[in-house]
Design a protein around this motif. Structure first.
Motif, mmCIF file in Angstrom:
data_model
loop_
_atom_site.group_PDB
_atom_site.id
_atom_site.type_symbol
_atom_site.label_atom_id
_atom_site.label_comp_id
_atom_site.label_asym_id
_atom_site.label_seq_id
_atom_site.Cartn_x
_atom_site.Cartn_y
_atom_site.Cartn_z
ATOM 1 N N ILE B 108 0.830 -1.192 0.000
ATOM 2 C CA ILE B 108 0.000 0.000 0.000
ATOM 3 C C ILE B 108 0.873 1.253 0.000
ATOM 4 O O ILE B 108 0.549 2.246 -0.659
ATOM 5 C CB ILE B 108 -0.994 -0.025 1.187
ATOM 6 C CG1 ILE B 108 -1.990 1.110 1.081
ATOM 7 C CG2 ILE B 108 -0.306 -0.016 2.511
ATOM 8 C CD1 ILE B 108 -3.158 0.997 2.023
ATOM 9 N N PHE B 199 -2.657 -6.340 -7.271
ATOM 10 C CA PHE B 199 -3.842 -5.502 -7.209
ATOM 11 C C PHE B 199 -3.523 -4.162 -6.550
ATOM 12 O O PHE B 199 -3.826 -3.101 -7.092
ATOM 13 C CB PHE B 199 -4.977 -6.191 -6.453
ATOM 14 C CG PHE B 199 -6.045 -5.232 -6.031
ATOM 15 C CD1 PHE B 199 -6.877 -4.663 -6.973
ATOM 16 C CD2 PHE B 199 -6.186 -4.859 -4.708
ATOM 17 C CE1 PHE B 199 -7.846 -3.743 -6.617
ATOM 18 C CE2 PHE B 199 -7.153 -3.944 -4.334
ATOM 19 C CZ PHE B 199 -7.984 -3.383 -5.290
ATOM 20 N N VAL B 200 -2.898 -4.211 -5.376
ATOM 21 C CA VAL B 200 -2.804 -3.019 -4.528
ATOM 22 C C VAL B 200 -2.069 -1.872 -5.226
ATOM 23 O O VAL B 200 -2.571 -0.747 -5.278
ATOM 24 C CB VAL B 200 -2.126 -3.365 -3.182
ATOM 25 C CG1 VAL B 200 -1.925 -2.115 -2.341
ATOM 26 C CG2 VAL B 200 -2.981 -4.364 -2.415
ATOM 27 N N PHE B 203 -4.023 -0.503 -8.168
ATOM 28 C CA PHE B 203 -5.205 0.208 -7.715
ATOM 29 C C PHE B 203 -4.918 1.683 -7.492
ATOM 30 O O PHE B 203 -5.727 2.554 -7.842
ATOM 31 C CB PHE B 203 -5.698 -0.454 -6.420
ATOM 32 C CG PHE B 203 -6.908 0.178 -5.803
ATOM 33 C CD1 PHE B 203 -8.141 0.078 -6.416
ATOM 34 C CD2 PHE B 203 -6.807 0.839 -4.591
ATOM 35 C CE1 PHE B 203 -9.262 0.646 -5.832
ATOM 36 C CE2 PHE B 203 -7.925 1.409 -4.004
ATOM 37 C CZ PHE B 203 -9.149 1.311 -4.628
ATOM 38 N N PHE B 204 -3.742 1.999 -6.915
ATOM 39 C CA PHE B 204 -3.418 3.391 -6.627
ATOM 40 C C PHE B 204 -2.818 4.110 -7.825
ATOM 41 O O PHE B 204 -2.974 5.317 -7.961
ATOM 42 C CB PHE B 204 -2.452 3.481 -5.440
ATOM 43 C CG PHE B 204 -3.116 3.164 -4.135
ATOM 44 C CD1 PHE B 204 -3.987 4.068 -3.552
ATOM 45 C CD2 PHE B 204 -2.892 1.965 -3.489
ATOM 46 C CE1 PHE B 204 -4.618 3.778 -2.364
ATOM 47 C CE2 PHE B 204 -3.522 1.661 -2.302
ATOM 48 C CZ PHE B 204 -4.395 2.573 -1.735
ATOM 49 N N ALA B 214 -7.342 -7.386 -12.013
ATOM 50 C CA ALA B 214 -7.519 -7.367 -10.560
ATOM 51 C C ALA B 214 -8.401 -6.200 -10.137
ATOM 52 O O ALA B 214 -9.259 -6.349 -9.262
ATOM 53 C CB ALA B 214 -6.154 -7.290 -9.870
ATOM 54 N N TYR B 218 -12.015 -6.494 -8.322
ATOM 55 C CA TYR B 218 -12.263 -5.831 -7.047
ATOM 56 C C TYR B 218 -13.539 -5.001 -7.104
ATOM 57 O O TYR B 218 -14.393 -5.096 -6.214
ATOM 58 C CB TYR B 218 -11.062 -4.948 -6.705
ATOM 59 C CG TYR B 218 -11.221 -4.140 -5.439
ATOM 60 C CD1 TYR B 218 -11.146 -4.757 -4.197
ATOM 61 C CD2 TYR B 218 -11.427 -2.771 -5.486
ATOM 62 C CE1 TYR B 218 -11.269 -4.022 -3.040
ATOM 63 C CE2 TYR B 218 -11.547 -2.029 -4.325
ATOM 64 C CZ TYR B 218 -11.472 -2.659 -3.103
ATOM 65 O OH TYR B 218 -11.601 -1.923 -1.956
#
Lengths: 272, 258
Positions: B108, B199-200, B203-204, B214, B218
């Protein structure tokens, strides 16, 4: 071999995309709100407000509970794997690794459909006349998701250490009159501690930083540090607070990794 | 008795690990949308999946990002590994530690720090930013896979090549590279797998509606359960198994060579 021109693209890349971004997070965590370039520690101070301390405490608690469950479930697995004959050992390990090849989101999502009110577990329970339980969106579901996703991270380091354990030590303990329990407590367990330690870090770290498991299985009711950080950036746009949370998280994790790797320096890494 | 108990325990753990995946795969072939009762075999969800423009685009993005970023990571990472191998003392330790940073850092934080960088540079977020991010977390895996191969080389081999009249470039491409190629390939596959699985960070780092698989899984999963997700995950799982089978075979072959 020749001079190191070969390192420059790599160094440039790492500086630009690893080091500078982290420095930027640090910068935003110290930057005062409301324009200008004055620095402040106020974002860090906010982390200690009771509301947020509760979130941090909850993250640590859920991650700890999951880590303990992983240790209790995983240690016997590691022992059984380490003691199994070499031929079987390989296939058993493969069997253990394969579920990890399923996408992380997929494994979490799979539990959603098992746990939901109209899901399979409740349907099966229904056959026995048991009322449907609400399992999804509970703290139990979050812990279950963590244990399910990270159990192999506990098993492998312990297994790696146990496999290298000299069997003559166990024979010696037996010859000297130790019963199996005593052999375990005084010989096996202490010698496996490096594996246990890296297992604990490898489970605790991702568990304490996750925001996906808590969102999908906790239904957003269980805000963890990860969720809090995500909200600061994507919903409330409070970069200062989000950055200070990120820095605190990063420091905690790098420190604990550093400690573990120091105490483990003589040990080889686990299985990737 | 004791052996039987051990076996039973192990199988219980395997049941715990596999049951959710088996259920997920099984229900991708279910004729109805029900997640609990089996209404017959059907490929309906797969057909719907292939007609879903958004998921197919996301799938294409995932493959594109993984191929491009793993290739770039393999090239830069291999050259870097040769450089690191030639370093000595604290410099070597320092660079190796920095190499591990993206692996050790929480996902993250990696995702957020790169997002901030792209915003600070006003770099448009989308496919390019995703590829840059994936190269960044793929690089360490290549370096870590290639370094041990270099360590296995005879330290004299480079000089021997030069003595026999090779130019330094020839010595690298004709002597060193073929020997470390298994490590490069392992690193490439690892970077590729990490990219598909991520994914993480994605995602950002993404923006402008660009999604990889992914991310679309989600957002679909947050809206509830959808058998199309089961279908796409089943396909992904099959692909990853094929992929890892290749890696394992490579690893076993390369350890057999020693």
């Amino acid at each position: 071999m020749r001079r190191n021109w070969s390192l420059y693209p790599y160094i440039l890349w790492m500086v630009l995309f690893t080091i500078v971004p982290i420095l930027l997070v640090l910068y935003y965590s110290l930057l005062a709100d409301g324009g200008g370039f004055s620095l402040t520690l106020s974002h860090y101070a906010r982390v200690f407000e009771p509301l947020y301390l509760a979130v941090i405490w909850r993250s640590i608690l859920l991650a700890l509970v999951s880590t303990v469950i992983c240790l209790l479930l995983g240690y016997p697995v590691a022992m059984i794997l380490a003691a199994s004959p070499a031929k079987q050992q390989f296939s058993l390990i493969v069997l253990f690794v394969v579920p990890m090849w399923m996408n992380f989101l997929a494994r979490t999502y799979a539990w959603m459909s098992l746990l939901e009110t109209n899901g399979i577990i409740n349907t099966v329970l229904g056959f026995f006349g048991i009322e449907p339980l609400s399992m999804l969106y509970t703290s139990g579901a979050v812990v279950l998701g963590m244990v399910y996703n990270y159990l192999p991270f506990m098993v492998f380091p312990i297994f790696t250490v146990l496999r290298k354990l000299d069997p003559s030590l166990l024979e010696a303990a037996e010859d000297l009159g130790a019963n199996p329990l005593k052999t375990f407590m005084k010989v096996i367990f202490p010698l496996s501690l490096p594996g246990v330690l890296s297992g604990i870090t490898m489970v605790f770290m991702p568990a304490v930083t996750t925001f996906v498991i808590s969102q999908l299985l906790g239904g957003g009711q269980f805000t963890l540090i990860g969720n809090l950080i995500q909200q600061q950036y994507l919903r409330t746009y409070d970069w200062g607070f989000g950055s200070s949370l990120s820095i605190i998280l990063m420091v905690i994790i790098l420190l604990s990794m550093g400690l573990i790797s120091r105490s483990n320096a003589y040990e080889e890494g686990g299985i990737l | 008795m004791k052996a039987a108990m051990k076996k039973a325990y192990l199988w219980l753990i395997f049941l715990f690990l596999y049951a959710p995946i088996l259920v997920l795969v099984l229900f991708s072939f279910n004729a109805s949308k029900s997640r609990a009762s089996w209404e017959g075999f059907s490929l309906k969800w797969y057909i719907e999946l292939f007609q879903d423009r958004a998921i197919m685009t996301a799938l294409g993005n995932t493959v594109l990002i993984a191929v491009v970023s793993a290739l770039a990571a393999a090239v830069v990472g291999t050259i870097a590994a040769i450089g690191i191998y030639n370093l000595k003392g604290w410099r070597k330790n320092f660079i190796i530690n920095v190499t591990y940073l993206p692996i050790l850092n929480p996902d993250i934080v990696t995702g957020i720090s790169m997002m901030i960088l792209f915003i600070a540079l006003s770099f448009p977020r989308g496919l390019t930013s995703l590829i840059i991010a994936h190269i960044t977390f793929g690089l360490p895996y290549v370096v870590i896979s290639v370094l041990p191969k270099l360590a296995q080389l005879d330290p004299q081999i480079f000089d021997a090549a030069l003595d026999l009249g090779a130019t330094p470039r020839e010595a690298y491409t004709k002597v060193i590279l073929p020997q470390i190629l298994p490590g490069v390939f392992t690193g490439f596959l690892l970077a590729f797998t990490m990219s598909v699985d991520d994914f993480v960070v994605s995602f950002f780092v993404t923006g402008n509606g660009v999604e990889n698989l992914a991310i679309s899984i989600y957002s679909m999963a947050r809206r509830g359960i959808n058998p199309k997700i089961n279908a796409v995950l089943t396909l992904l799982f099959a692909a990853v198994i094929a992929m890892m089978y290749l890696i394992q075979r490579r690893l076993r072959k390369s350890t057999a060579d020693i």
